[in-house]
Design a protein around this motif. Structure first.
Motif, mmCIF file in Angstrom:
data_model
loop_
_atom_site.group_PDB
_atom_site.id
_atom_site.type_symbol
_atom_site.label_atom_id
_atom_site.label_comp_id
_atom_site.label_asym_id
_atom_site.label_seq_id
_atom_site.Cartn_x
_atom_site.Cartn_y
_atom_site.Cartn_z
ATOM 1 N N ILE A 279 59.474 64.680 -7.290
ATOM 2 C CA ILE A 279 59.019 66.055 -7.053
ATOM 3 C C ILE A 279 60.224 66.978 -7.211
ATOM 4 O O ILE A 279 61.037 67.142 -6.294
ATOM 5 N N LEU A 280 60.351 67.564 -8.381
ATOM 6 C CA LEU A 280 61.566 68.297 -8.724
ATOM 7 C C LEU A 280 61.718 69.610 -7.966
ATOM 8 O O LEU A 280 62.804 70.197 -7.963
ATOM 9 N N THR A 281 60.644 70.070 -7.331
ATOM 10 C CA THR A 281 60.729 71.327 -6.590
ATOM 11 C C THR A 281 61.371 71.152 -5.213
ATOM 12 O O THR A 281 61.677 72.137 -4.545
ATOM 13 N N ILE A 282 61.578 69.910 -4.791
ATOM 14 C CA ILE A 282 62.235 69.680 -3.503
ATOM 15 C C ILE A 282 63.732 69.923 -3.678
ATOM 16 O O ILE A 282 64.394 69.231 -4.449
ATOM 17 N N PRO A 283 64.298 70.908 -2.974
ATOM 18 C CA PRO A 283 65.737 71.174 -3.112
ATOM 19 C C PRO A 283 66.560 70.077 -2.442
ATOM 20 O O PRO A 283 66.244 69.632 -1.343
ATOM 21 N N LEU A 284 67.622 69.658 -3.121
ATOM 22 C CA LEU A 284 68.431 68.555 -2.611
ATOM 23 C C LEU A 284 69.683 68.996 -1.856
ATOM 24 O O LEU A 284 70.315 68.184 -1.180
ATOM 25 N N ILE A 285 70.048 70.253 -1.974
ATOM 26 C CA ILE A 285 71.320 70.705 -1.416
ATOM 27 C C ILE A 285 71.472 70.346 0.060
ATOM 28 O O ILE A 285 72.465 69.737 0.474
ATOM 29 N N ASN A 286 70.513 70.715 0.884
ATOM 30 C CA ASN A 286 70.621 70.434 2.316
ATOM 31 C C ASN A 286 70.537 68.940 2.607
ATOM 32 O O ASN A 286 71.224 68.430 3.501
ATOM 33 N N LEU A 287 69.694 68.234 1.861
ATOM 34 C CA LEU A 287 69.556 66.795 2.077
ATOM 35 C C LEU A 287 70.847 66.060 1.727
ATOM 36 O O LEU A 287 71.209 65.079 2.377
ATOM 37 N N LEU A 288 71.553 66.533 0.714
ATOM 38 C CA LEU A 288 72.827 65.913 0.338
ATOM 39 C C LEU A 288 73.902 66.139 1.400
ATOM 40 O O LEU A 288 74.895 65.413 1.443
ATOM 41 N N GLN A 289 73.683 67.134 2.243
ATOM 42 C CA GLN A 289 74.652 67.442 3.300
ATOM 43 C C GLN A 289 74.119 67.070 4.682
ATOM 44 O O GLN A 289 74.621 67.536 5.701
ATOM 45 N N ASP A 290 73.118 66.210 4.697
ATOM 46 C CA ASP A 290 72.482 65.804 5.946
ATOM 47 C C ASP A 290 73.469 65.047 6.842
ATOM 48 O O ASP A 290 74.323 64.309 6.346
ATOM 49 N N PRO A 291 73.365 65.215 8.157
ATOM 50 C CA PRO A 291 74.251 64.472 9.064
ATOM 51 C C PRO A 291 73.967 62.973 9.101
ATOM 52 O O PRO A 291 74.826 62.180 9.497
ATOM 53 N N ASP A 292 72.771 62.574 8.670
ATOM 54 C CA ASP A 292 72.430 61.150 8.646
ATOM 55 C C ASP A 292 72.837 60.554 7.300
ATOM 56 O O ASP A 292 72.402 61.009 6.242
ATOM 57 N N PHE A 293 73.658 59.519 7.341
ATOM 58 C CA PHE A 293 74.202 58.943 6.112
ATOM 59 C C PHE A 293 73.120 58.371 5.201
ATOM 60 O O PHE A 293 73.239 58.429 3.976
ATOM 61 N N THR A 294 72.069 57.798 5.784
ATOM 62 C CA THR A 294 71.023 57.203 4.945
ATOM 63 C C THR A 294 70.272 58.272 4.152
ATOM 64 O O THR A 294 69.836 58.024 3.028
ATOM 65 N N VAL A 295 70.131 59.446 4.736
ATOM 66 C CA VAL A 295 69.493 60.556 4.020
ATOM 67 C C VAL A 295 70.375 60.988 2.852
ATOM 68 O O VAL A 295 69.894 61.232 1.743
ATOM 69 N N VAL A 296 71.670 61.061 3.095
ATOM 70 C CA VAL A 296 72.618 61.444 2.039
ATOM 71 C C VAL A 296 72.578 60.435 0.899
ATOM 72 O O VAL A 296 72.518 60.806 -0.280
#
Length: 208
Positions: free
Chosen positions: A86-103
């Motif tokens: 789903i390309l409309t989901i922005p990744l910027i915040n997820l890439l900076q998530d405090p949880d390592f598995t999310v990153v």
């Protein structure tokens, strides 16, 4: 057994049943339980709802945004996985998530979907050279290699000096690039103490 433990066990048992019913309904084309599950108090149910709806093209933008800010990393991980397609989901915040598995999952998503906008290359580069978790660095350098953007090359080269698992990914990530710096890194990797790093370098040198 403490009250907190009993509550946690009850929540888990409840979640298992709800998720089972949700998945069974989805198999026959009924996604109403998944839609309702987005508002569940159980994070495992919310995460499963995200997964079911995204795989069937039914996850709307508002639900994505809300889930990407969910307090539970299980839910945010599901959003990161959904971001692969789903390309409309922005990744910027997820890439900076405090949880390592999310990153980690967000890095893979960036590479899979070819995301090069909105500062993604810069953040992937920062993760590659500076994140404290090796799996995140490994996923980030792999994404930079998949994207093949010259702006990420210096970070890939830095990663060729990291621990073995990251070095292997970094060497493979050099594949889209061809200059004196990459050749120097490949030649050095041919003598690496880790045989898988050497093998990765040999494969790229042979391809050249």
């Amino acid at each position: 057994v403490s009250d907190d433990t009993r509550a946690s066990q009850s929540l888990t048992q409840e979640g298992v049943q709800v998720r089972k019913e949700m998945l069974e309904a989805a198999e026959v084309g009924n996604y109403s339980l998944a839609e309702v599950g987005l508002k569940s108090h159980n994070p495992r149910v919310r995460a499963t709802s995200i997964s079911v709806l995204s795989k069937n093209g039914l996850l709307n933008e508002q639900a994505c945004l809300e889930a990407s800010e969910d307090l539970d990393p299980l839910v945010r991980r599901s959003v990161a996985e959904a971001a692969t397609t789903i390309l409309t989901i922005p990744l910027i915040n997820l890439l900076q998530d405090p949880d390592f598995t999310v990153v980690e999952i967000s890095c893979w998503a960036a590479g899979e979907r070819g995301d090069q906008g909105d500062g993604v290359i810069q953040i992937l580069s920062e993760i590659t050279v500076g994140h404290e978790d090796a799996l995140c660095r490994e996923a980030a350098v792999a994404a930079l290699g998949a994207l093949g953007n010259p702006d990420g090359l210096q970070s890939i080269l830095v990663a060729t000096e990291d621990i073995a698992t990251v070095r292997r990914r970094a060497i493979l990530a050099l594949a889209p690039f061809d200059n004196d710096e990459t050749k120097k890194a490949l030649n050095k990797a041919l003598e690496d103490r880790d045989w898988q790093v050497r093998q990765a370098a040999e494969d790229l040198v042979i391809e050249e």
